[in-house]
Design a protein around this motif. Structure first.
Motif, PDB file in Angstrom:
ATOM      1  N   PRO A  74       1.148  -1.415  -0.584  1.00  0.00           N
ATOM      2  CA  PRO A  74      -0.029  -0.403   0.198  1.00  0.00           C
ATOM      3  C   PRO A  74       0.941   0.963   0.298  1.00  0.00           C
ATOM      4  N   GLU A  75       0.051   2.370   0.112  1.00  0.00           N
ATOM      5  CA  GLU A  75       1.209   3.603   0.403  1.00  0.00           C
ATOM      6  C   GLU A  75       1.740   3.225   0.836  1.00  0.00           C
ATOM      7  N   LEU A  76       2.697   3.525   0.885  1.00  0.00           N
ATOM      8  CA  LEU A  76       3.892   4.069   2.490  1.00  0.00           C
ATOM      9  C   LEU A  76       3.862   5.924   2.727  1.00  0.00           C
ATOM     10  N   ASP A  77       2.349   6.356   3.628  1.00  0.00           N
ATOM     11  CA  ASP A  77       2.525   7.476   3.909  1.00  0.00           C
ATOM     12  C   ASP A  77       3.049   7.407   5.012  1.00  0.00           C
ATOM     13  N   GLU A  78       3.518   6.684   6.139  1.00  0.00           N
ATOM     14  CA  GLU A  78       3.506   6.540   7.511  1.00  0.00           C
ATOM     15  C   GLU A  78       4.944   5.509   7.485  1.00  0.00           C
ATOM     16  N   VAL A  79       5.750   5.711   8.623  1.00  0.00           N
ATOM     17  CA  VAL A  79       6.807   4.260   8.558  1.00  0.00           C
ATOM     18  C   VAL A  79       5.733   3.098   8.426  1.00  0.00           C
ATOM     19  N   MET A 197      10.872  -4.100  -1.529  1.00  0.00           N
ATOM     20  CA  MET A 197      11.813  -3.850  -0.096  1.00  0.00           C
ATOM     21  C   MET A 197      12.708  -2.227   0.169  1.00  0.00           C
ATOM     22  N   LYS A 198      13.578  -1.851  -0.693  1.00  0.00           N
ATOM     23  CA  LYS A 198      13.796  -0.655  -0.445  1.00  0.00           C
ATOM     24  C   LYS A 198      12.526   0.268  -0.103  1.00  0.00           C
ATOM     25  N   ALA A 199      11.405   0.664  -1.318  1.00  0.00           N
ATOM     26  CA  ALA A 199      10.430   1.573  -0.639  1.00  0.00           C
ATOM     27  C   ALA A 199      10.378   1.515   0.971  1.00  0.00           C
ATOM     28  N   ILE A 200       9.954  -0.242   1.527  1.00  0.00           N
ATOM     29  CA  ILE A 200       9.655  -0.362   3.192  1.00  0.00           C
ATOM     30  C   ILE A 200      10.529   0.054   4.184  1.00  0.00           C
ATOM     31  N   PHE A 201      12.477  -0.407   3.858  1.00  0.00           N
ATOM     32  CA  PHE A 201      13.150   0.557   4.782  1.00  0.00           C
ATOM     33  C   PHE A 201      12.851   1.902   4.457  1.00  0.00           C
ATOM     34  N   GLY A 202      13.285   2.715   3.650  1.00  0.00           N
ATOM     35  CA  GLY A 202      13.275   3.668   2.727  1.00  0.00           C
ATOM     36  C   GLY A 202      12.106   4.307   4.230  1.00  0.00           C
ATOM     37  N   SER A 203      11.001   3.656   3.974  1.00  0.00           N
ATOM     38  CA  SER A 203       9.853   4.955   5.155  1.00  0.00           C
ATOM     39  C   SER A 203       9.982   4.778   6.401  1.00  0.00           C
ATOM     40  N   MET A 204      10.922   3.941   6.637  1.00  0.00           N
ATOM     41  CA  MET A 204      11.575   3.790   8.385  1.00  0.00           C
ATOM     42  C   MET A 204      12.508   4.554   8.691  1.00  0.00           C
ATOM     43  N   PHE A 205      13.701   4.940   7.672  1.00  0.00           N
ATOM     44  CA  PHE A 205      14.645   5.821   8.042  1.00  0.00           C
ATOM     45  C   PHE A 205      14.415   6.834   7.586  1.00  0.00           C
ATOM     46  N   ASP A 206      13.709   7.314   6.539  1.00  0.00           N
ATOM     47  CA  ASP A 206      12.704   8.852   5.772  1.00  0.00           C
ATOM     48  C   ASP A 206      13.138  10.281   6.877  1.00  0.00           C
ATOM     49  N   PRO A 207      14.190  10.866   7.401  1.00  0.00           N
ATOM     50  CA  PRO A 207      14.118  11.999   8.465  1.00  0.00           C
ATOM     51  C   PRO A 207      12.557  12.764   8.543  1.00  0.00           C
ATOM     52  N   ARG A 208      11.796  12.724   6.887  1.00  0.00           N
ATOM     53  CA  ARG A 208      10.631  13.018   6.920  1.00  0.00           C
ATOM     54  C   ARG A 208       9.543  12.230   8.170  1.00  0.00           C
ATOM     55  N   ARG A 209       9.282  11.373   7.975  1.00  0.00           N
ATOM     56  CA  ARG A 209       8.512  10.554   8.300  1.00  0.00           C
ATOM     57  C   ARG A 209       8.684  10.508   9.541  1.00  0.00           C
ATOM     58  N   ARG A 210       9.617  10.266  10.143  1.00  0.00           N
ATOM     59  CA  ARG A 210      10.443   9.648  11.623  1.00  0.00           C
ATOM     60  C   ARG A 210      10.424  11.402  12.802  1.00  0.00           C
ATOM     61  N   GLU A 211      10.219  12.302  11.834  1.00  0.00           N
ATOM     62  CA  GLU A 211      10.337  13.424  12.569  1.00  0.00           C
ATOM     63  C   GLU A 211       8.578  13.083  13.611  1.00  0.00           C
ATOM     64  N   THR A 212       7.373  12.707  12.804  1.00  0.00           N
ATOM     65  CA  THR A 212       5.793  13.080  13.132  1.00  0.00           C
ATOM     66  C   THR A 212       5.942  11.968  13.739  1.00  0.00           C
ATOM     67  N   TYR A 213       6.854  10.647  13.910  1.00  0.00           N
ATOM     68  CA  TYR A 213       6.860   9.427  14.949  1.00  0.00           C
ATOM     69  C   TYR A 213       7.634   9.204  15.836  1.00  0.00           C
ATOM     70  N   THR A 214       6.802   8.593  17.053  1.00  0.00           N
ATOM     71  CA  THR A 214       6.965   8.790  18.574  1.00  0.00           C
ATOM     72  C   THR A 214       7.281   7.196  18.537  1.00  0.00           C
ATOM     73  N   PRO A 215       7.917   6.574  18.648  1.00  0.00           N
ATOM     74  CA  PRO A 215       8.811   5.596  18.723  1.00  0.00           C
ATOM     75  C   PRO A 215       8.231   4.720  19.899  1.00  0.00           C
ATOM     76  N   LEU A 216       8.277   3.247  19.516  1.00  0.00           N
ATOM     77  CA  LEU A 216       7.012   2.347  20.799  1.00  0.00           C
ATOM     78  C   LEU A 216       7.900   2.350  21.677  1.00  0.00           C
ATOM     79  N   TRP A 217       9.479   2.635  21.416  1.00  0.00           N
ATOM     80  CA  TRP A 217       9.892   2.185  22.891  1.00  0.00           C
ATOM     81  C   TRP A 217       9.759   3.465  23.423  1.00  0.00           C
ATOM     82  N   THR A 218       9.448   4.799  23.582  1.00  0.00           N
ATOM     83  CA  THR A 218       9.479   5.619  24.259  1.00  0.00           C
ATOM     84  C   THR A 218       7.565   5.132  25.135  1.00  0.00           C
TER      85      THR A 218
END
Length: 292
Positions: A74-79, A197-218
């Protein structure tokens, strides 16, 4: 029954325009098993040998995660784990499953944890192995050896690099057979797989998406889902030290480690994994006087 008997249980279903591929077998309480993210992975490649055992106890459903195996991306609009968790919730709706127990390996554990964070009423309890999300590195350098070999394969998908990556998955090199390598190479180099696979991992390391994502471990201290973490002590993909943060902060957690075992707990310690996971997943909740 052998795992080969269950291989024909693969079916596909359209879920709001996204094709899901999955295996389903057994009756009883629903159990959803979510696989990891390595090259050429699918639900069957991760859990095919475990399905006969779990199907004796549960209505066992093993979907290919979005973007893997026979399931569309699907569209990867978030991590990715957030997107995948929401699609797994929709998948459950289409199967008529309100809540389920979960087993998650690696990325699958992170997706299960994201689902528990977003929709806690849908995850009755979860057994997650070598999982990201709620765990975080304490001592080991990043990226890990396993991730380094994985990214090298994605840039140049040769058989040699596939073997190098698989070596980081297991403690016992005797498990690395030509049949295993051939299957993974065939699946990983199929049309479109590397790009997804590159798109999937890219979403997880994309600085723009990470700015709005609060990591689970926190948010670990706020989790209410009973959780079992299983970890190979010799894991070179997500090293064992990562388990201890979650073990300290999750309110309802148990940690079980396996000696002489790498990232693929369900493969290297198959019988022990099944025994420990089933005991946890079928355990009756203690009564009100259990701690008195």
């Amino acid at each position: 029954m052998t795992s080969a008997t269950y291989e024909s249980t693969l079916v596909t279903k359209d879920v709001e325009g996204l094709t899901f591929a999955y295996h389903e077998a057994g009756e009883g309480e629903p159990l959803i098993m979510l696989h990891g993210s390595g090259p050429g992975v699918s639900a069957w490649s991760n859990f095919g040998d475990n399905l006969p055992v779990f199907a004796e106890q549960f209505r066992t459903v093993m979907p290919d995660l979005p973007g893997f195996g026979g399931t569309g991306l699907p569209e990867l609009d978030e991590v990715y784990p957030v997107v995948a968790a929401r699609w797994i919730a929709r998948f459950m709706d289409h199967l008529g499953i309100e809540s389920a127990a979960f087993v998650g390996n690696s990325m699958g554990g992170a997706v299960a944890a994201e689902l528990a964070a977003q929709f806690p009423e849908r995850v009755r309890r979860m057994a997650i192995m070598g999982s990201g999300g709620l765990s975080v590195g304490i001592f080991a350098a990043e990226p890990s050896e396993g991730f380094s070999r994985l990214f090298e394969f994605l840039e140049d998908p040769t058989r040699e690099r596939m073997v190098a990556w698989i070596r980081t998955m297991v403690h016992d090199p005797r498990l690395i057979t030509d049949e295993l390598v051939d299957e993974r190479m065939r699946n990983a180099t199929a049309e479109g797989v590397i790009g997804r696979m590159k798109a999937i991992f890219g979403s997880m390391f994309d600085p723009r998406r990470r700015e709005t994502y609060t990591p689970l471990w926190t948010r670990a201290a706020s989790f209410t889902t009973p959780t079992l973490m299983l970890w190979g002590r010799d894991d070179r993909m997500l090293p064992y030290d990562q388990a201890h943060f979650a073990n300290r902060w999750l309110p309802e957690i148990e940690l079980h480690s396996f000696a002489h075992c790498g990232h693929w707990v369900q493969v290297e310690r198959k019988y022990d994994f099944e025994r420990v996971a089933i005991e946890f997943l079928t355990r009756k909740a203690p009564g009100p006087d259990a701690r008195s």
